[in-house]
Design a protein around this motif. Structure first.
Motif, PDB file in Angstrom:
ATOM      1  N   TYR A 167       0.812  -1.213   0.000  1.00 32.02           N
ATOM      2  CA  TYR A 167       0.000   0.000   0.000  1.00 32.02           C
ATOM      3  C   TYR A 167       0.847   1.267   0.000  1.00 32.02           C
ATOM      4  O   TYR A 167       0.501   2.261  -0.635  1.00 32.02           O
ATOM      5  CB  TYR A 167      -0.936   0.011   1.217  1.00 32.02           C
ATOM      6  CG  TYR A 167      -2.159  -0.849   1.052  1.00 32.02           C
ATOM      7  CD1 TYR A 167      -2.984  -0.728  -0.052  1.00 32.02           C
ATOM      8  CD2 TYR A 167      -2.504  -1.778   2.038  1.00 32.02           C
ATOM      9  CE1 TYR A 167      -4.123  -1.512  -0.195  1.00 32.02           C
ATOM     10  CE2 TYR A 167      -3.635  -2.572   1.910  1.00 32.02           C
ATOM     11  CZ  TYR A 167      -4.438  -2.434   0.790  1.00 32.02           C
ATOM     12  OH  TYR A 167      -5.557  -3.212   0.655  1.00 32.02           O
ATOM     13  N   GLU A 168       1.944   1.270   0.735  1.00 31.35           N
ATOM     14  CA  GLU A 168       2.786   2.470   0.813  1.00 31.35           C
ATOM     15  C   GLU A 168       3.292   2.871  -0.571  1.00 31.35           C
ATOM     16  O   GLU A 168       3.236   4.040  -0.958  1.00 31.35           O
ATOM     17  CB  GLU A 168       3.959   2.227   1.754  1.00 31.35           C
ATOM     18  CG  GLU A 168       4.850   3.447   1.945  1.00 31.35           C
ATOM     19  CD  GLU A 168       6.002   3.186   2.892  1.00 31.35           C
ATOM     20  OE1 GLU A 168       6.752   4.143   3.169  1.00 31.35           O
ATOM     21  OE2 GLU A 168       6.139   2.041   3.368  1.00 31.35           O
ATOM     22  N   ALA A 169       3.767   1.872  -1.331  1.00 30.09           N
ATOM     23  CA  ALA A 169       4.256   2.159  -2.680  1.00 30.09           C
ATOM     24  C   ALA A 169       3.103   2.532  -3.605  1.00 30.09           C
ATOM     25  O   ALA A 169       3.236   3.424  -4.461  1.00 30.09           O
ATOM     26  CB  ALA A 169       5.001   0.944  -3.226  1.00 30.09           C
ATOM     27  N   ARG A 170       1.965   1.876  -3.457  1.00 29.95           N
ATOM     28  CA  ARG A 170       0.808   2.178  -4.301  1.00 29.95           C
ATOM     29  C   ARG A 170       0.309   3.593  -4.041  1.00 29.95           C
ATOM     30  O   ARG A 170      -0.083   4.319  -4.971  1.00 29.95           O
ATOM     31  CB  ARG A 170      -0.304   1.163  -4.033  1.00 29.95           C
ATOM     32  CG  ARG A 170      -1.254   0.966  -5.213  1.00 29.95           C
ATOM     33  CD  ARG A 170      -2.336  -0.042  -4.899  1.00 29.95           C
ATOM     34  NE  ARG A 170      -1.804  -1.225  -4.234  1.00 29.95           N
ATOM     35  CZ  ARG A 170      -2.546  -2.090  -3.553  1.00 29.95           C
ATOM     36  NH1 ARG A 170      -3.844  -1.881  -3.420  1.00 29.95           N
ATOM     37  NH2 ARG A 170      -1.996  -3.143  -2.993  1.00 29.95           N
ATOM     38  N   LEU A 171       0.330   4.003  -2.760  1.00 32.54           N
ATOM     39  CA  LEU A 171      -0.092   5.360  -2.426  1.00 32.54           C
ATOM     40  C   LEU A 171       0.817   6.385  -3.089  1.00 32.54           C
ATOM     41  O   LEU A 171       0.345   7.414  -3.592  1.00 32.54           O
ATOM     42  CB  LEU A 171      -0.078   5.544  -0.903  1.00 32.54           C
ATOM     43  CG  LEU A 171      -0.412   6.944  -0.386  1.00 32.54           C
ATOM     44  CD1 LEU A 171      -1.802   7.381  -0.850  1.00 32.54           C
ATOM     45  CD2 LEU A 171      -0.313   6.984   1.137  1.00 32.54           C
ATOM     46  N   ALA A 172       2.114   6.108  -3.100  1.00 39.20           N
ATOM     47  CA  ALA A 172       3.045   7.047  -3.759  1.00 39.20           C
ATOM     48  C   ALA A 172       2.717   7.190  -5.237  1.00 39.20           C
ATOM     49  O   ALA A 172       2.793   8.302  -5.806  1.00 39.20           O
ATOM     50  CB  ALA A 172       4.477   6.553  -3.579  1.00 39.20           C
ATOM     51  N   MET A 173       2.344   6.098  -5.891  1.00 42.96           N
ATOM     52  CA  MET A 173       2.014   6.158  -7.310  1.00 42.96           C
ATOM     53  C   MET A 173       0.722   6.926  -7.540  1.00 42.96           C
ATOM     54  O   MET A 173       0.587   7.662  -8.517  1.00 42.96           O
ATOM     55  CB  MET A 173       1.934   4.752  -7.884  1.00 42.96           C
ATOM     56  CG  MET A 173       3.265   4.005  -7.847  1.00 42.96           C
ATOM     57  SD  MET A 173       3.265   2.457  -8.755  1.00 42.96           S
ATOM     58  CE  MET A 173       3.291   3.027 -10.446  1.00 42.96           C
ATOM     59  N   ILE A 174      -0.237   6.775  -6.629  1.00 42.12           N
ATOM     60  CA  ILE A 174      -1.484   7.541  -6.752  1.00 42.12           C
ATOM     61  C   ILE A 174      -1.226   9.019  -6.506  1.00 42.12           C
ATOM     62  O   ILE A 174      -1.727   9.890  -7.236  1.00 42.12           O
ATOM     63  CB  ILE A 174      -2.538   6.988  -5.773  1.00 42.12           C
ATOM     64  CG1 ILE A 174      -2.905   5.547  -6.133  1.00 42.12           C
ATOM     65  CG2 ILE A 174      -3.791   7.868  -5.779  1.00 42.12           C
ATOM     66  CD1 ILE A 174      -3.785   4.854  -5.096  1.00 42.12           C
ATOM     67  N   LEU A 175      -0.408   9.330  -5.504  1.00 38.71           N
ATOM     68  CA  LEU A 175      -0.096  10.731  -5.202  1.00 38.71           C
ATOM     69  C   LEU A 175       0.698  11.395  -6.325  1.00 38.71           C
ATOM     70  O   LEU A 175       0.730  12.625  -6.433  1.00 38.71           O
ATOM     71  CB  LEU A 175       0.675  10.826  -3.885  1.00 38.71           C
ATOM     72  CG  LEU A 175      -0.130  10.540  -2.607  1.00 38.71           C
ATOM     73  CD1 LEU A 175       0.793  10.459  -1.402  1.00 38.71           C
ATOM     74  CD2 LEU A 175      -1.191  11.625  -2.392  1.00 38.71           C
ATOM     75  N   SER A 176       1.326  10.582  -7.169  1.00 40.90           N
ATOM     76  CA  SER A 176       2.071  11.162  -8.300  1.00 40.90           C
ATOM     77  C   SER A 176       1.158  11.860  -9.296  1.00 40.90           C
ATOM     78  O   SER A 176       1.608  12.697 -10.074  1.00 40.90           O
ATOM     79  CB  SER A 176       2.861  10.058  -9.020  1.00 40.90           C
ATOM     80  OG  SER A 176       1.990   9.245  -9.797  1.00 40.90           O
ATOM     81  N   GLY A 177      -0.112  11.499  -9.290  1.00 42.56           N
ATOM     82  CA  GLY A 177      -1.050  12.078 -10.241  1.00 42.56           C
ATOM     83  C   GLY A 177      -1.125  11.335 -11.554  1.00 42.56           C
ATOM     84  O   GLY A 177      -1.965  11.645 -12.402  1.00 42.56           O
ATOM     85  N   ALA A 178      -0.271  10.316 -11.724  1.00 44.19           N
ATOM     86  CA  ALA A 178      -0.262   9.567 -12.979  1.00 44.19           C
ATOM     87  C   ALA A 178      -1.236   8.390 -12.942  1.00 44.19           C
ATOM     88  O   ALA A 178      -1.611   7.873 -13.997  1.00 44.19           O
ATOM     89  CB  ALA A 178       1.147   9.066 -13.267  1.00 44.19           C
ATOM     90  N   TYR A 179      -1.627   7.972 -11.737  1.00 48.88           N
ATOM     91  CA  TYR A 179      -2.472   6.786 -11.605  1.00 48.88           C
ATOM     92  C   TYR A 179      -3.590   7.032 -10.600  1.00 48.88           C
ATOM     93  O   TYR A 179      -3.484   7.889  -9.717  1.00 48.88           O
ATOM     94  CB  TYR A 179      -1.654   5.580 -11.112  1.00 48.88           C
ATOM     95  CG  TYR A 179      -0.501   5.220 -12.002  1.00 48.88           C
ATOM     96  CD1 TYR A 179      -0.660   4.338 -13.060  1.00 48.88           C
ATOM     97  CD2 TYR A 179       0.768   5.776 -11.787  1.00 48.88           C
ATOM     98  CE1 TYR A 179       0.404   4.000 -13.881  1.00 48.88           C
ATOM     99  CE2 TYR A 179       1.841   5.452 -12.603  1.00 48.88           C
ATOM    100  CZ  TYR A 179       1.645   4.562 -13.649  1.00 48.88           C
ATOM    101  OH  TYR A 179       2.709   4.241 -14.466  1.00 48.88           O
ATOM    102  N   ILE A 180      -4.646   6.250 -10.758  1.00 46.43           N
ATOM    103  CA  ILE A 180      -5.677   6.156  -9.736  1.00 46.43           C
ATOM    104  C   ILE A 180      -5.571   4.743  -9.143  1.00 46.43           C
ATOM    105  O   ILE A 180      -4.923   3.865  -9.725  1.00 46.43           O
ATOM    106  CB  ILE A 180      -7.090   6.406 -10.300  1.00 46.43           C
ATOM    107  CG1 ILE A 180      -7.434   5.361 -11.389  1.00 46.43           C
ATOM    108  CG2 ILE A 180      -7.191   7.816 -10.843  1.00 46.43           C
ATOM    109  CD1 ILE A 180      -8.859   5.489 -11.912  1.00 46.43           C
ATOM    110  N   GLY A 181      -6.187   4.511  -7.985  1.00 41.97           N
ATOM    111  CA  GLY A 181      -6.090   3.184  -7.390  1.00 41.97           C
ATOM    112  C   GLY A 181      -6.956   3.039  -6.155  1.00 41.97           C
ATOM    113  O   GLY A 181      -7.354   4.037  -5.537  1.00 41.97           O
TER     114      GLY A 181
END
Length: 305
Positions: free
Chosen positions: A237-251
């Protein structure tokens, strides 16, 4: 005969156990005379004890006389049954004595992503209570993937596993803890952050790149992701949250895990009425093997948190 035996034998108490132990010594010594030194009682007393046992069992257990000592067929069977009984009694005695000995050793707990600090789990409180109740037990706590946790518990490399219940494996016991509600999120820098609810929003959500765990956790999760643009995999989840916060992905994320980001306006739930699912979080322990006092005590204390 069975009815008569029940009347004569009654309940097996201390006296019957003493007679059985005399019988055990006689059999294993090879006769009455040889058992005198083992039991530190005279031959006539031994003979009386065996006669009393035979009377209580209503069975002839052995032949004794000039031809020597030998067991009857019934006596041989009683001897085997007696060994089972005395072994069980010794196991019971040892087990009870062990209950009065302070717990030592290790308690190994392996958790899946986010569970350790989820307020719904109450894990810190459970550890605090356990540490007071069993201060000499070392608690080992770590985070692993779902498959690793299941494997470690099955192989007795971990005592307790904490996972989302995504399947039922033979050899594991499952105890529900709480339910995690998960919604679909985007960050403030994602194009959908300010999107209004409309008939086109679903199409926009389905076409947006989504990051997901990359494993099958439940049919409900699979159904939510089925028509989405699965563009990236991030298990924790920690890594997935970083990807969502990047603005490039939803999740999808657990609501409790990301609540502070929602409160601060960094994340927004997309289509919360329909894009959501629930995960039941549970503990897993081995079905087989000896019961472990430290593990059972921890689970008992945890249930009261």
């Amino acid at each position: 005969m069975k009815k008569d035996l029940k009347v004569r034998l009654g309940q097996v108490g201390d006296y019957e156990i003493r007679l059985l132990k005399v019988f055990e010594a006689v059999v294993e010594s090879g006769g009455f005379s040889a058992a005198e030194g083992e039991l530190n009682i005279g031959r006539s007393t031994i003979s009386t004890h065996i006669a009393n046992l035979e009377d209580r069992l209503n069975l002839k257990l052995c032949f004794r006389g000039r031809s020597g000592f030998s067991l009857t067929e019934e006596g041989a069977e009683v001897y085997e049954l007696m060994k089972t009984l005395l072994s069980a009694l010794e196991g019971f005695r040892s087990g009870v004595n062990a209950l009065h000995v302070s717990l030592t050793g290790e308690l190994r707990i392996i958790a899946s992503d986010t569970i350790c600090m989820d307020a719904q789990a109450g894990l810190p409180e459970a550890i605090a209570r356990f540490s007071q109740a069993a201060p000499d037990v070392n608690v080992l706590l770590d985070v692993k993937s779902l498959s690793d946790i299941e494997r470690m518990v099955l192989n007795d490399e971990a005592d307790i596993g904490l996972i989302p219940q995504h399947r039922q494996l033979s050899g594991l016991d499952y105890r529900p803890l709480y339910v995690d509600d998960c919604h679909l999120y985007c960050s403030r820098t994602h194009p959908l952050y300010n999107a209004k609810s409309s008939s086109q929003l679903l199409d926009q959500v389905l076409s947006s790149k989504v990051v997901h765990a990359g494993i099958h956790t439940s049919p409900e999760v699979g159904a939510q992701l089925a028509d989405m643009n699965k563009a990236a995999i991030s298990y924790f989840y920690e890594a997935r949250l970083a990807m969502i916060l990047s603005g490039a992905y939803i999740g999808f994320m657990p609501n409790t895990y990301v609540q502070r980001y929602v409160d601060e306006g960094d994340l927004r739930a997309l289509m919360p009425e329909t894009k959501h699912y629930s995960l039941e979080i549970c503990t897993i322990t081995r079905t087989y093997g000896r019961s472990k006092r430290a593990r059972e005590l921890f689970l008992e204390l945890w249930a009261t948190v």
